[in-house]
Write an enzyme that holds these catalytic residues in place. Structure first.
Site, mmCIF file in Angstrom:
data_model
loop_
_atom_site.group_PDB
_atom_site.id
_atom_site.type_symbol
_atom_site.label_atom_id
_atom_site.label_comp_id
_atom_site.label_asym_id
_atom_site.label_seq_id
_atom_site.Cartn_x
_atom_site.Cartn_y
_atom_site.Cartn_z
ATOM 1 N N ASN A 106 0.899 -1.164 0.000
ATOM 2 C CA ASN A 106 0.000 0.000 0.000
ATOM 3 C C ASN A 106 0.942 1.219 0.000
ATOM 4 O O ASN A 106 1.579 1.512 1.015
ATOM 5 C CB ASN A 106 -0.875 -0.060 1.250
ATOM 6 C CG ASN A 106 -1.928 1.034 1.270
ATOM 7 O OD1 ASN A 106 -1.822 2.028 0.566
ATOM 8 N ND2 ASN A 106 -2.940 0.854 2.114
ATOM 9 N N GLU A 142 -6.636 -5.484 4.855
ATOM 10 C CA GLU A 142 -5.301 -4.988 4.453
ATOM 11 C C GLU A 142 -4.215 -5.996 4.775
ATOM 12 O O GLU A 142 -3.242 -6.137 4.032
ATOM 13 C CB GLU A 142 -5.006 -3.645 5.120
ATOM 14 C CG GLU A 142 -5.726 -2.500 4.463
ATOM 15 C CD GLU A 142 -5.173 -1.171 4.917
ATOM 16 O OE1 GLU A 142 -4.004 -0.877 4.628
ATOM 17 O OE2 GLU A 142 -5.932 -0.419 5.577
ATOM 18 N N ASN A 193 -8.389 6.189 4.154
ATOM 19 C CA ASN A 193 -9.735 5.652 3.892
ATOM 20 C C ASN A 193 -10.221 5.158 5.245
ATOM 21 O O ASN A 193 -9.860 4.053 5.669
ATOM 22 C CB ASN A 193 -9.683 4.439 2.958
ATOM 23 C CG ASN A 193 -9.474 4.786 1.507
ATOM 24 O OD1 ASN A 193 -10.409 4.844 0.719
ATOM 25 N ND2 ASN A 193 -8.218 4.995 1.142
HETATM 26 N N1 CDV Z 1 -7.171 2.476 5.808
HETATM 27 C C1 CDV Z 1 -6.929 2.469 7.135
HETATM 28 O O1 CDV Z 1 -5.793 2.294 7.560
HETATM 29 N N2 CDV Z 1 -8.002 2.595 7.940
HETATM 30 C C2 CDV Z 1 -7.927 2.530 9.369
HETATM 31 C C3 CDV Z 1 -9.225 2.036 9.951
HETATM 32 C C4 CDV Z 1 -9.437 0.624 9.632
HETATM 33 C C5 CDV Z 1 -9.275 2.199 11.441
HETATM 34 C C6 CDV Z 1 -7.608 3.875 9.999
HETATM 35 O O2 CDV Z 1 -6.740 3.907 10.886
HETATM 36 O O3 CDV Z 1 -8.242 4.877 9.675
#
Ligand code: CDV
Length: 306
Positions: A106, A142, A193
């Site tokens: 990512n 993820e 996100n």
């Molecule tokens: N994409 C992320 O890393 N989202 C996490 C959610 C799952 C808690 C975040 O820390 O915003």
């Protein structure tokens, strides 16, 4: 260059069926707006080119790989790089990276104002789980689709300013900020996100989720005397809501610009990098005040031990 007009280019929802090309069109629309506002740098969200696909459980690796980019720039994103160069605007955005060796990350990249990539970061703190989780309201896979980043929290000299990147969940970890702070970082860029609903606690509420995001970014900025830009992908993606709340934060930890919507939206701020100096030379002069002899647990243990 010490004074940057920075744009936080929040993206609204991207549906599963939306093409990369259609998203790049939207990103270029925000870039044109940024040019009209005199921006030098525009920051887009995590996994900016597609829907947030880790909410979908997939077993077929060939299907998983359709969400990844094998090169950057590529045919779909080249127009964005070209437009950025025409406007002389540096950009940073996130995407799913599939390396020639078959590794999945990512990732975020940073360009200079000539459209050349000058920095890359691969997300280190991957939230979620590997297998389908029946206890959650929705999935966050993820840990299934990516491996933890292998590039560390490197910083990059971009035209005389020290810049670093983080991605989404990284913002909640003070270690992320400090490792860059220890390299004299002056601007931290991150995209996210973040679901509006906690998949493991539906009652949590949007207000608390926005607060925790802002708290993490403002604290990281203040404690490391750095500018920070945190940019959401927001809106309802195929029925799953993501929160907005994109912000630009000054080295005192104050929010100086904030999005209002959950759609495509640009907010800007003029950011003087020399404003980082006061904090770095006084209360957060690390060389004078840090006591590393007491910080051993930070790198020698992960979980709680007594
Ligand atoms: N994409 C992320 O890393 N989202 C996490 C959610 C799952 C808690 C975040 O820390 O915003």
């Amino acid at each position: 260059m010490r004074e940057w007009v920075i744009g936080a280019a929040q993206l609204g929802a991207i549906q599963k069926s939306d093409s990369r090309e259609s998203v790049v069109e939207r990103m270029m629309g925000l870039l044109d707006q940024a040019a009209e506002n005199g921006c030098d740098l525009v920051v887009y969200p995590e996994l900016a080119l597609t829907t947030f696909f880790p909410r979908w459980y997939m077993e077929d690796q060939a299907e998983v790989d359709t969400w990844f980019e094998r090169e950057m720039p590529n045919a779909a994103t080249q127009p964005l790089f070209d437009r950025a160069r025409e406007h002389q605007i540096a950009i940073s955005f996130g995407y799913a990276e599939l390396t020639p060796e078959g590794r999945h990350f990512n990732t975020s990249i940073l360009t200079n104002r000539q459209g050349e990539i000058v920095g890359k970061y691969r997300k280190i703190h991957l939230p979620g789980h590997v297998e389908f989780d029946t206890e959650r309201d929705f999935q966050h896979l993820e840990k299934r689709y990516f491996e933890p980043g292998d590039l560390g929290f490197e910083t990059f000299d971009n035209e005389g300013t020290i810049m670093g990147m983080a991605i989404c969940n990284d913002r909640r970890w003070p270690e992320t900020w400090r490792v860059m702070g220890l390299q004299g970082v002056e601007l931290v860029m991150l995209g996210y996100n973040t679901p509006s609903i906690n998949a493991q606690n539906r009652g949590e509420g949007l207000e608390k989720r926005l607060y925790h995001s802002e708290l993490s970014v403002t604290a990281g900025a203040y404690q490391n005397a750095t500018w920070a830009v945190a940019v959401a992908k927001a809106g309802v993606e195929d029925g799953f809501p993501l929160m907005g709340g994109s912000i630009i934060v000054d080295p005192d930890g104050f929010v100086v610009a904030r999005t209002e919507s959950e759609g495509d939206e640009l907010v800007t701020a003029t950011c003087d990098m020399d404003r980082c100096q006061f904090g770095k030379k006084t209360i957060f002069d690390f060389a004078r005040h840090r006591r590393i002899e007491h910080y051993g647990r930070i790198t020698s243990q992960t979980g709680v031990e007594r």
